[in-house]
Design an enzyme around this catalytic site. Structure first.
Site, PDB file in Angstrom:
ATOM      1  N   ASN A 220       0.857  -1.183   0.000  1.00 48.45           N
ATOM      2  CA  ASN A 220       0.000   0.000   0.000  1.00 48.45           C
ATOM      3  C   ASN A 220       0.901   1.244   0.000  1.00 48.45           C
ATOM      4  O   ASN A 220       1.494   1.571   1.022  1.00 48.45           O
ATOM      5  CB  ASN A 220      -0.887  -0.050   1.267  1.00 48.45           C
ATOM      6  CG  ASN A 220      -1.738   1.198   1.436  1.00 48.45           C
ATOM      7  OD1 ASN A 220      -1.829   2.037   0.541  1.00 48.45           O
ATOM      8  ND2 ASN A 220      -2.364   1.332   2.606  1.00 48.45           N
TER       9      ASN A 220
ATOM     10  N   GLU B  96      -5.296  -5.109  10.737  1.00 49.04           N
ATOM     11  CA  GLU B  96      -4.272  -4.084  10.915  1.00 49.04           C
ATOM     12  C   GLU B  96      -4.566  -3.323  12.205  1.00 49.04           C
ATOM     13  O   GLU B  96      -5.398  -2.399  12.210  1.00 49.04           O
ATOM     14  CB  GLU B  96      -4.292  -3.101   9.741  1.00 49.04           C
ATOM     15  CG  GLU B  96      -3.993  -3.715   8.405  1.00 49.04           C
ATOM     16  CD  GLU B  96      -3.413  -2.691   7.434  1.00 49.04           C
ATOM     17  OE1 GLU B  96      -2.307  -2.909   6.954  1.00 49.04           O
ATOM     18  OE2 GLU B  96      -4.058  -1.654   7.190  1.00 49.04           O
TER      19      GLU B  96
ATOM     20  N   GLY C  24       2.584   2.081  10.932  1.00 50.84           N
ATOM     21  CA  GLY C  24       3.594   3.137  10.848  1.00 50.84           C
ATOM     22  C   GLY C  24       4.296   3.460  12.160  1.00 50.84           C
ATOM     23  O   GLY C  24       4.953   4.499  12.263  1.00 50.84           O
TER      24      GLY C  24
ATOM     25  N   SER D 276       3.527  -2.184  10.333  1.00 45.81           N
ATOM     26  CA  SER D 276       4.975  -2.205  10.614  1.00 45.81           C
ATOM     27  C   SER D 276       5.664  -3.501  10.202  1.00 45.81           C
ATOM     28  O   SER D 276       6.560  -3.984  10.905  1.00 45.81           O
ATOM     29  CB  SER D 276       5.230  -1.902  12.098  1.00 45.81           C
ATOM     30  OG  SER D 276       4.822  -0.587  12.405  1.00 45.81           O
TER      31      SER D 276
HETATM   32  P1  PGA Z   1       2.891   0.249   7.644  1.00 48.31           P
HETATM   33  O1  PGA Z   1       1.421   0.452   7.050  1.00 48.31           O
HETATM   34  O2  PGA Z   1       3.436  -1.021   7.059  1.00 48.31           O
HETATM   35  O3  PGA Z   1       3.653   1.457   7.218  1.00 48.31           O
HETATM   36  O4  PGA Z   1       2.750   0.137   9.124  1.00 48.31           O
HETATM   37  C1  PGA Z   1       0.539  -0.639   6.846  1.00 48.31           C
HETATM   38  C2  PGA Z   1      -0.764  -0.163   6.245  1.00 48.31           C
HETATM   39  O5  PGA Z   1      -1.205   0.943   6.573  1.00 48.31           O
HETATM   40  O6  PGA Z   1      -1.382  -0.859   5.423  1.00 48.31           O
END
Ligand code: PGA
Length: 252
Positions: free
Chosen positions: A9, A171, A177, A215
């Site tokens: 994504n 998630e 993030g 993450s």
């Molecule tokens: P991230 O985002 O891997 O940067 O934590 C995952 C997502 O929002 O699908």
């Protein structure tokens, strides 16, 4: 080895040049490594056309980060599911935490989006997950049950007919993030719970795949994939750097 789903994504990042470069380097690395998994990329929609040209005949699938809740018409700025189908978009994210919590999309809007996508035979990656406050209050299962039930109930007839069009992505909002990830012990419990909740609703939902997102990095991907019932990963930050994304594809 069972085929997993690895989805990237890209969110609201990059330029035309960097998006094309990223796509090209993913394609060439995948060609070399002969990755067996299903790869889906979710670039910003304004870059679909040049990216679609590059990935045609490759094994990479194209996904949209968003879709309008409405069919075509006077909805300034929106992109309809029919338009996505026109560009041969295979997947669309719905219910991502940034859309639920930053853009304030309600369950009702999410439900309309699901309907539009199913009408156009576009596969849905439906995101669910609890906030940090809910996690700390040990409400994860309650929240997930509610989100799954609302999602299924609001489109029950369509989903019974098309369960293969659905992928769930767990998630946790607090993991997106942040560099934080649930433990494998927690993930095993949660994934078993999600699977059981789906089965209780209808045994036809046993075909629904479940991804983890939040993450994910090349360092934790293979460990995360040891979770029971986990069918793949939805990757944000690490999908913007081709080496990291490819490393994840090759470690699992
Ligand atoms: P991230 O985002 O891997 O940067 O934590 C995952 C997502 O929002 O699908």
């Amino acid at each position: 080895m069972t085929k997993k789903i690895i989805a990237g994504n890209w969110k609201q990042n990059g330029t035309l040049k960097s998006s094309v470069r990223l796509t090209k380097s993913i394609i060439s690395a995948l060609d070399k490594k002969r990755c067996k998994h299903e790869i889906i990329i979710f670039p910003p929609s304004i870059y679909f056309l040049p990216i679609q040209d590059l990935i045609t005949k490759k094994k990479i699938k194209l996904g949209s980060q968003n879709v309008s809740a409405y069919a075509n018409g006077a909805f300034t700025g929106e992109i309809s599911a029919t338009m996505l189908r026109d560009l041969k978009v295979n997947y669309c994210l719905v219910g991502h935490s940034e859309r639920r919590h930053v853009i304030n999309e309600t369950e009702s809007i999410l439900s309309h989006k699901v309907t539009r996508l199913l009408e156009n035979n576009i596969n849905i990656v439906y995101c669910i997950g609890e906030t940090l406050k809910e996690y700390k209050a040990k409400k994860t299962k309650i929240i997930l049950r509610q989100q799954i039930q609302r999602f299924i109930k609001s489109n029950e007839n369509n989903l019974r007919i098309k369960p293969k069009r659905i992928i769930l992505a767990y998630e946790p909002v607090w993991a997106i993030g942040t560099g934080l990830v649930p433990t494998i012990y927690e993930l095993n419990k949660i994934f078993s719970f999600i699977r059981a909740t789906l089965n209780k609703l209808d045994n036809r939902y046993s075909s629904i795949k479940i991804l983890y997102g939040g993450s994910v990095t090349p360092d934790n991907a293979s460990k995360l994939m040891e979770t029971n019932h986990m069918d793949g990963l939805l990757i944000g930050g690490s999908s913007l750097i081709s080496k990291k994304f490819i490393d994840i594809c090759s470690t699992i």
